[in-house]
Design a protein around this motif. Structure first.
Motif, short mmCIF file in Angstrom:
data_model
loop_
_atom_site.label_atom_id
_atom_site.label_comp_id
_atom_site.label_asym_id
_atom_site.label_seq_id
_atom_site.Cartn_x
_atom_site.Cartn_y
_atom_site.Cartn_z
N SER A 633 29.66 38.53 44.14
CA SER A 633 31.03 38.00 44.27
C SER A 633 32.03 38.64 44.28
O SER A 633 32.36 39.21 43.92
CB SER A 633 31.23 36.75 42.72
OG SER A 633 30.20 35.82 42.52
N ASP A 634 33.06 37.83 45.03
CA ASP A 634 34.74 38.71 45.74
C ASP A 634 35.46 38.76 44.52
O ASP A 634 35.96 40.03 44.35
CB ASP A 634 35.01 37.95 46.73
CG ASP A 634 33.65 38.08 48.09
OD1 ASP A 634 33.62 39.30 49.09
OD2 ASP A 634 33.45 37.15 48.61
N GLN A 635 35.21 38.35 44.02
CA GLN A 635 36.29 37.81 42.76
C GLN A 635 35.63 37.17 41.20
O GLN A 635 34.80 36.12 41.30
CB GLN A 635 37.42 37.53 42.67
CG GLN A 635 38.42 37.39 42.59
CD GLN A 635 39.84 36.93 42.36
OE1 GLN A 635 40.65 36.53 41.87
NE2 GLN A 635 40.24 36.20 43.86
N ILE A 636 35.45 38.19 40.47
CA ILE A 636 35.43 37.44 38.87
C ILE A 636 36.25 37.51 37.52
O ILE A 636 37.37 38.22 37.79
CB ILE A 636 34.27 38.08 38.07
CG1 ILE A 636 33.26 38.17 39.66
CG2 ILE A 636 33.55 37.91 36.90
CD1 ILE A 636 32.25 39.32 38.81
N LEU A 637 36.44 36.03 37.38
CA LEU A 637 37.66 36.21 36.91
C LEU A 637 37.26 35.29 35.51
O LEU A 637 35.58 34.52 35.22
CB LEU A 637 38.85 34.46 37.07
CG LEU A 637 38.99 34.26 38.56
CD1 LEU A 637 39.69 32.81 38.96
CD2 LEU A 637 39.96 35.24 38.46
N VAL A 638 37.68 36.53 34.54
CA VAL A 638 37.10 36.00 33.03
C VAL A 638 37.87 35.61 32.37
O VAL A 638 39.60 36.01 32.05
CB VAL A 638 36.55 37.44 32.34
CG1 VAL A 638 36.48 37.31 31.14
CG2 VAL A 638 35.36 38.18 33.07
N LEU A 639 37.58 33.99 32.08
CA LEU A 639 38.59 33.45 30.86
C LEU A 639 38.17 33.28 29.26
O LEU A 639 37.20 33.68 29.09
CB LEU A 639 38.08 31.87 31.22
CG LEU A 639 38.86 31.16 33.15
CD1 LEU A 639 37.72 30.41 33.24
CD2 LEU A 639 39.95 31.53 32.92
N HIS A 640 39.33 33.23 29.30
CA HIS A 640 39.59 33.26 27.33
C HIS A 640 40.71 32.07 26.66
O HIS A 640 42.07 32.96 27.48
CB HIS A 640 39.33 35.11 26.82
CG HIS A 640 39.80 34.82 25.23
ND1 HIS A 640 38.24 34.70 24.54
CD2 HIS A 640 40.17 35.27 24.55
CE1 HIS A 640 38.51 34.09 23.26
NE2 HIS A 640 40.08 35.31 23.35
N GLN A 641 40.12 31.79 26.22
CA GLN A 641 40.96 30.78 25.54
C GLN A 641 42.29 30.06 26.71
O GLN A 641 43.76 29.92 26.02
CB GLN A 641 41.70 31.41 24.32
CG GLN A 641 40.97 31.50 23.25
CD GLN A 641 41.50 32.24 22.03
OE1 GLN A 641 42.49 32.97 21.74
NE2 GLN A 641 40.88 32.30 20.90
N GLY A 642 42.25 29.44 27.57
CA GLY A 642 42.64 29.23 29.01
C GLY A 642 42.71 30.09 29.49
O GLY A 642 44.25 29.91 29.91
N GLN A 643 43.52 31.99 29.35
CA GLN A 643 43.73 32.63 30.23
C GLN A 643 43.02 33.23 30.81
O GLN A 643 41.73 33.41 30.39
CB GLN A 643 44.86 33.14 28.63
CG GLN A 643 46.15 32.06 28.01
CD GLN A 643 46.90 33.27 27.70
OE1 GLN A 643 46.15 34.18 26.97
NE2 GLN A 643 48.10 33.33 27.79
N ILE A 644 43.36 34.00 32.23
CA ILE A 644 42.61 34.94 32.67
C ILE A 644 42.67 36.67 32.26
O ILE A 644 43.40 37.31 32.10
CB ILE A 644 42.88 35.54 34.15
CG1 ILE A 644 42.67 33.72 34.82
CG2 ILE A 644 42.02 35.71 34.79
CD1 ILE A 644 42.83 34.01 36.05
N ALA A 645 41.38 36.63 31.61
CA ALA A 645 41.58 37.92 30.49
C ALA A 645 40.95 39.19 31.40
O ALA A 645 41.62 40.22 30.90
CB ALA A 645 40.00 37.88 29.21
N GLU A 646 40.40 39.00 32.81
CA GLU A 646 40.07 39.84 33.23
C GLU A 646 39.60 39.43 34.63
O GLU A 646 39.51 38.51 34.50
CB GLU A 646 38.79 40.61 33.13
CG GLU A 646 39.32 42.17 31.96
CD GLU A 646 37.35 42.11 30.82
OE1 GLU A 646 36.69 41.85 31.67
OE2 GLU A 646 37.58 42.73 30.22
#
Length: 693
Positions: A633-646
């Motif tokens: 993937s070109d971009q990975i969004l790591v979500l935690h409790q409704g926010q982008i953590a990484e």
């Protein structure tokens, strides 16, 4: 009351859409009622002017038409003499018992008690009495006096059959036009309800069981059909018949016609009281029926779970409790109908006939209102016809109330705010997506907080995170199943709120973890019967995703029937059909919701190859739990409790050594489980659809 008026007004508006046929039916109904009501008047004429007219005065006359020969002398009834004809001596014929007697003199008292003895006929009325010399008539002599009446009787009988034929034809026409009009109205209503359901926002169905929606489209609209077909037919017929009956009653006797009007207010009051009680029961009955449908639908959908966990007995008990409550309220309605319908009509009928007997009987005793037998017969006949429509109307009260309650439930569904539907479309957009400080809550608590990212055309963006972290909520916002409370979402720089939802979804496609297939064929599930998608496009899409390998063994190939959501196909086959569907619609934005989660290892290679074909040239969003599938993937969004953590690509996030690193190592078996990063259950919030919208 206002609610009832509103429902009535809206039903009337639907009826006006077929006003031509309704008016034709009412005209035919009126003609039929008029033709039917001629029968008592024909009978009255026959009795008074022909059958009993033999007791009218006869006079000696010359031989000719309508003259009767008796003992070498001709006689003619007084009303059959033509102008200029001479009348001789008067004679009378009176009946006593079963015999008829000829009296050679005028009769001063003819109504009353008649007795014949020793050649003398005595007539007694009250304190008055008169005696006449009388001669018994033989059968042949009596028939000779009746002979002039026969042409008139035959003419009236023929007239009766003509009007009877007219009434039969009009009744057929009335029934046909009313019912055909009703069917058209219900067809429109059901079409409008179904079309409105298509416009309802997805979140409307979040807390509403499918069975309840189905019940409103099928059971409730069918009950409304009964309103137009049976109830209105009976009420229209009843009201027009009652008007005709009262006109006939007033023609026969004005005073008794006025007295007979007591039926109308009693009927109106009865209907009002009945509906007050019945509406309460019917509202519960229709609600319970919807709940029964919902429970049956849910039980069928989850039958395997019910049996695996041995919940048959408990589920059956729940259903029995619901069914018992439904039956109890049905019995209450039956009791109400039993106490009201037939009892009401019988009371009204007996009361009306008691009044008639009292009126005519009293008049006969004091001589103040003597009437002919024909008038009495006609009045009783007409009055008895009054209670046929009353019976029909009263018997339809239960259906009337049930139909009104059902109509209210249907209109309640149609009053739900729907999404605007536009027939036009927009050119295929590039697929540049940007979230700017987006915050969103389903209820009060925000499930997404200040989400900002950008996905450019042709990029693949993966969304990962634990259950409830907000992955599916982002997709729901992108599809505009919901709109955010804060922030903006743009596609190619244009705010999605400024673009009709259908336009946005036209160039989006989705592949779910458990794809939904419709009843039809494999080919029809790819095109969804869209005429814009040719057969060649369908077959090319299936071949491009590698479906030919898995579907080649099917007897009918791409035309293999699909039933029960594709239950006869394997998970891999269903998934490839879903891929082909997305490819055939050529979306600019593609969403893959853990598309390989339920696929076996052997099929996964085909699916992964199909994914590469599917993602080519499109902006792709992947909800992933199996992190090995999103490494490219070109971009990975790591979500935690409704926010982008990484955020970053695979290598960047691994180098970061944070949450993503721990999740990846855990899946590879290199770390012990950590409750803060494990992701064992998929977030279920994504709206259940697998069609490119």
């Amino acid at each position: 009351m206002n609610y009832t008026k509103n429902v009535t007004k809206r039903l009337f508006a639907y009826a006006l859409q077929s006003k031509g046929t309704f008016i034709a039916a009412l005209i035919m109904l009126s003609i039929g009622v008029a033709a039917d009501l001629t029968a008592p008047f024909i009978a009255k004429n026959m009795i008074d002017n022909h059958v009993l007219a033999i007791e009218k005065p006869y006079f000696e006359s010359e031989p000719g038409q309508d003259a009767v020969l008796y003992q070498d002398q001709y006689y003619k009834r007084y009303d059959r003499f033509r102008e200029g004809e001479t009348q001789g001596e008067e004679i009378r014929i009176l009946q006593s018992g079963r015999s008829f007697y000829l009296i050679n003199e005028p009769v001063t008292i003819e109504s009353g008690t008649r007795t014949y003895e020793n050649g003398v006929l005595t007539v007694t009325r009250g304190e008055q009495s008169a005696a006449y010399q009388a001669t018994p008539l033989s059968v042949d002599e009596l028939f000779s006096f009746y002979a002039p009446e026969l042409p008139g009787i035959y003419k009236l009988v023929g007239l009766y059959f003509i009007f009877l034929l007219i009434a039969i034809i009009m009744d057929f026409g009335k029934t046909y036009w009313l019912q055909s009009s009703a069917n058209k109205v219900i067809q429109r209503l059901r079409t409008d309800v179904y079309a409105h359901i298509q416009r309802l926002p997805v979140h409307y169905f979040d807390n509403l069981p499918a069975g309840k929606v189905v019940s409103r489209i099928t059971n409730d609209t069918e009950a409304v059909k009964d309103l137009f077909v049976a109830v209105l037919s009976n009420f229209f017929s009843g009201i027009i018949t009652m008007i005709g009956v009262y006109v006939a009653l007033f023609i026969l006797d004005v005073k008794l016609g006025l007295i007979s009007l007591f039926v109308v207010p009693l009927l109106v009051v009865w209907m009002i009281l009945y509906r007050k009680i019945a509406t309460k029961y019917n509202t519960i009955i229709r609600s319970r029926l919807s709940e029964i449908n919902a429970m049956i639908n849910e039980s069928i959908q989850g039958m395997s779970i019910i049996r695996v966990f041995r919940r048959q007995k408990k589920t059956n008990e729940e259903f029995e409790a619901l069914n018992e409550d439904y039956m109890n309220h049905q019995n209450k309605m039956l009791n109400l109908n039993a106490f009201t319908t037939h009892n009401l009509v019988n009371v009204l009928r007996n009361l009306a006939f008691a009044i008639v007997l009292l009126y005519f009987g009293a008049g006969s005793i004091d001589g103040s209102s003597l009437i002919s037998l024909g008038v009495l017969y006609a009045f009783v006949d007409v009055l008895s016809r009054l209670f046929q429509p009353v019976t029909g109307m009263v018997n339809q009260l239960a259906n009337l109330d049930s139909s009104m309650v059902s109509a209210g439930r249907v209109f309640e569904l149609m009053d739900e705010t729907g999404e605007q539907v536009t027939d036009s479309s927009m050119p295929r957009y590039l697929g540049n997506v940007e979230f700017k400080d987006v915050s969103f809550a389903y209820n009060r608590d925000y499930v997404l907080k200040n989400i900002s990212f950008e996905a450019k055309q042709g990029e693949t963006v993966a969304l990962v995170g634990h259950t409830g972290s907000g992955k599916s909520s982002i997709i729901n916002l992108l599809f505009r199943f919901y709109d955010p409370q804060k922030g903006t979402i743009t596609i190619d720089g244009q705010d999605v709120k400024d673009i009709p939802k259908q336009w946005i979804r036209e160039h989006m496609g989705i592949v779910l973890q458990d794809p939904y297939l419709f009843t039809g064929t494999i080919a029809s599930n790819v095109s969804l019967n869209d005429n814009k998608i040719s057969r060649d496009t369908i077959e090319k899409a299936l071949r491009d995703v590698g479906a030919e390998q898995l579907l080649s063994h099917l007897p009918q190939g791409f035309d293999e029937p699909v039933v029960e959501k594709g239950s006869t196909l394997s998970a891999g086959q269903r998934q490839l059909i879903s891929f082909a569907r997305a490819l055939a619609y050529d979306p600019a934005i593609l969403i893959l919701d853990e598309a390989t989660a339920n696929i076996d290892t052997e099929t996964e290679a085909i699916i992964q190859s199909a994914l590469e074909v599917l993602k080519k040239g499109r902006t792709t969003f992947i909800i992933a739990h199996r992190l090995s599938t999103i490494r490219s993937s070109d971009q990975i969004l790591v979500l935690h409790q409704g926010q982008i953590a990484e955020r970053g690509n695979h290598d960047e996030l691994m180098a970061l050594g944070g949450r993503y690193y721990q999740m990846y190592q855990l899946q590879q078996g290199n770390l012990l489980p950590d409750s803060t990063v494990t992701d064992q259950v998929k977030q279920p919030a994504l709206a259940q659809t697998s069609v490119p919208l």
